[in-house]
Each structure stands twice: as C-alpha cells, then as structure tokens.
Design a protein around this motif. Structure first.
Motif, PDB file in Angstrom:
ATOM      1  N   THR A   3      27.156   4.723 104.458  1.00  0.00           N
ATOM      2  CA  THR A   3      27.242   5.343 105.775  1.00  0.00           C
ATOM      3  C   THR A   3      25.966   5.000 106.537  1.00  0.00           C
ATOM      4  OG1 THR A   3      28.603   7.147 104.924  1.00  0.00           O
ATOM      5  CG2 THR A   3      27.475   7.528 107.019  1.00  0.00           C
ATOM      6  N   THR A   5      23.473   4.783 110.097  1.00  0.00           N
ATOM      7  CA  THR A   5      23.044   5.504 111.293  1.00  0.00           C
ATOM      8  C   THR A   5      22.167   4.567 112.108  1.00  0.00           C
ATOM      9  OG1 THR A   5      21.025   6.331 110.263  1.00  0.00           O
ATOM     10  CG2 THR A   5      22.997   7.718 110.037  1.00  0.00           C
ATOM     11  N   TRP A  25      33.456   2.897 113.904  1.00  0.00           N
ATOM     12  CA  TRP A  25      34.621   3.766 113.965  1.00  0.00           C
ATOM     13  C   TRP A  25      34.273   5.068 114.664  1.00  0.00           C
ATOM     14  CZ3 TRP A  25      35.133   8.600 111.513  1.00  0.00           C
ATOM     15  CH2 TRP A  25      34.006   9.003 110.796  1.00  0.00           C
ATOM     16  N   GLU A  27      35.890   9.428 114.796  1.00  0.00           N
ATOM     17  CA  GLU A  27      36.803  10.417 114.228  1.00  0.00           C
ATOM     18  C   GLU A  27      38.144  10.460 114.966  1.00  0.00           C
ATOM     19  OE1 GLU A  27      37.859  12.558 111.271  1.00  0.00           O
ATOM     20  OE2 GLU A  27      35.731  12.107 111.371  1.00  0.00           O
ATOM     21  N   ALA A  36      40.674   2.230 107.146  1.00  0.00           N
ATOM     22  CA  ALA A  36      39.763   2.745 106.115  1.00  0.00           C
ATOM     23  C   ALA A  36      40.228   2.438 104.688  1.00  0.00           C
ATOM     24  CB  ALA A  36      39.520   4.237 106.309  1.00  0.00           C
ATOM     25  N   ALA A  53      30.211  -1.137 104.951  1.00  0.00           N
ATOM     26  CA  ALA A  53      29.477  -0.001 105.519  1.00  0.00           C
ATOM     27  C   ALA A  53      30.211   0.508 106.748  1.00  0.00           C
ATOM     28  CB  ALA A  53      28.064  -0.428 105.888  1.00  0.00           C
ATOM     29  N   LYS A  54      30.019   1.791 107.054  1.00  0.00           N
ATOM     30  CA  LYS A  54      30.647   2.409 108.218  1.00  0.00           C
ATOM     31  C   LYS A  54      29.582   3.031 109.100  1.00  0.00           C
ATOM     32  CE  LYS A  54      34.476   4.824 107.490  1.00  0.00           C
ATOM     33  NZ  LYS A  54      35.645   4.100 107.912  1.00  0.00           N
ATOM     34  N   ILE A  55      29.802   2.956 110.415  1.00  0.00           N
ATOM     35  CA  ILE A  55      28.907   3.635 111.345  1.00  0.00           C
ATOM     36  C   ILE A  55      29.749   4.343 112.390  1.00  0.00           C
ATOM     37  CG2 ILE A  55      28.549   1.547 112.752  1.00  0.00           C
ATOM     38  CD1 ILE A  55      25.608   2.664 113.170  1.00  0.00           C
ATOM     39  N   ASN A  56      29.519   5.636 112.541  1.00  0.00           N
ATOM     40  CA  ASN A  56      30.239   6.430 113.525  1.00  0.00           C
ATOM     41  C   ASN A  56      29.698   6.082 114.912  1.00  0.00           C
ATOM     42  OD1 ASN A  56      30.900   8.631 115.350  1.00  0.00           O
ATOM     43  ND2 ASN A  56      31.611   9.736 113.537  1.00  0.00           N
ATOM     44  N   ASN A  60      26.090   7.324 116.889  1.00  0.00           N
ATOM     45  CA  ASN A  60      25.037   6.308 116.811  1.00  0.00           C
ATOM     46  C   ASN A  60      25.128   5.323 117.978  1.00  0.00           C
ATOM     47  OD1 ASN A  60      23.838   6.899 113.970  1.00  0.00           O
ATOM     48  ND2 ASN A  60      26.049   6.933 113.691  1.00  0.00           N
TER      49      ASN A  60
END
Length: 104
Positions: A3, A5, A25, A27, A36, A53-56, A60
């Motif tokens: 995850t 940031t 991505w 929510e 996913a 890896a994922k970044i909201n 961010n």
C-alpha cells in the motif's frame, strides 16, 4: 501487495530493484474493484519478477498529479524509476499480461 502513499512512493517504487506495477484506485471506483482480484492473481504468479502496489488516488493527490493520472483505474509500470507502460481501465487478466509482456 504494497500500500503506497505520497510519503512512501519514492522509496517503494522508484527505489525498487525490480519492476513495480502501481494500481491508482479509489474506493468509489467500480472498475478498480473488478481489477483487484486480477492483480492479486498476477502477484501470486509473477511476484518474483514484479511488485504489485496500490495507491488510493483520493488520499494521495500529490502522486496522482505528479504522474498525470486522470482516470481510474490507471496502472503504471515503473522500471528503473521511470514509467515504462501505462494501462488505463480494467482489463481481463490475459489482456493485462499481454500489455505487460516484455516488461516483466
């Protein structure tokens, strides 16, 4: 799956010794949720060759702006600290792997 940031992006992505596929991505994004499990499968099969890896994107905004991400999901593949491939939208696993061919 890592995850990311705004604070740890450079360390985990730009400083990585192997390619990193970053999933931008949010929510509220339906297609993000659809992709996913595909990313989890790719990680299970190719985790020795690529980091997933994922970044909201909502949480961010600095990183989103820095890489010009305008739509979600966007997958950026980083190698040697540079974006070598950008994939926009959700795709089936076989199409995603075809897009990544030659990079992982």
């Amino acid at each position: 799956m890592i995850t990311l940031t705004d604070e740890n992006f450079d360390e985990h992505v730009l400083g990585s010794d192997k390619p990193v596929l970053v999933d931008f991505w949010a929510e509220w994004c339906g297609p993000c949720k659809m992709i996913a499990p595909v990313l989890a499968e790719i990680e299970a099969e190719y985790g020795d060759r690529v980091t997933i890896a994922k970044i909201n994107a909502d949480e961010n905004p600095e990183t989103v702006k820095r890489y010009g991400v305008l739509g979600l999901p966007t997958l950026n593949l980083y190698s040697g600290g540079e974006v070598v491939r950008q994939i926009k939208g959700a795709k089936p696993k076989r199409m995603l792997l075809a897009d990544l061919e030659g990079h992982i």
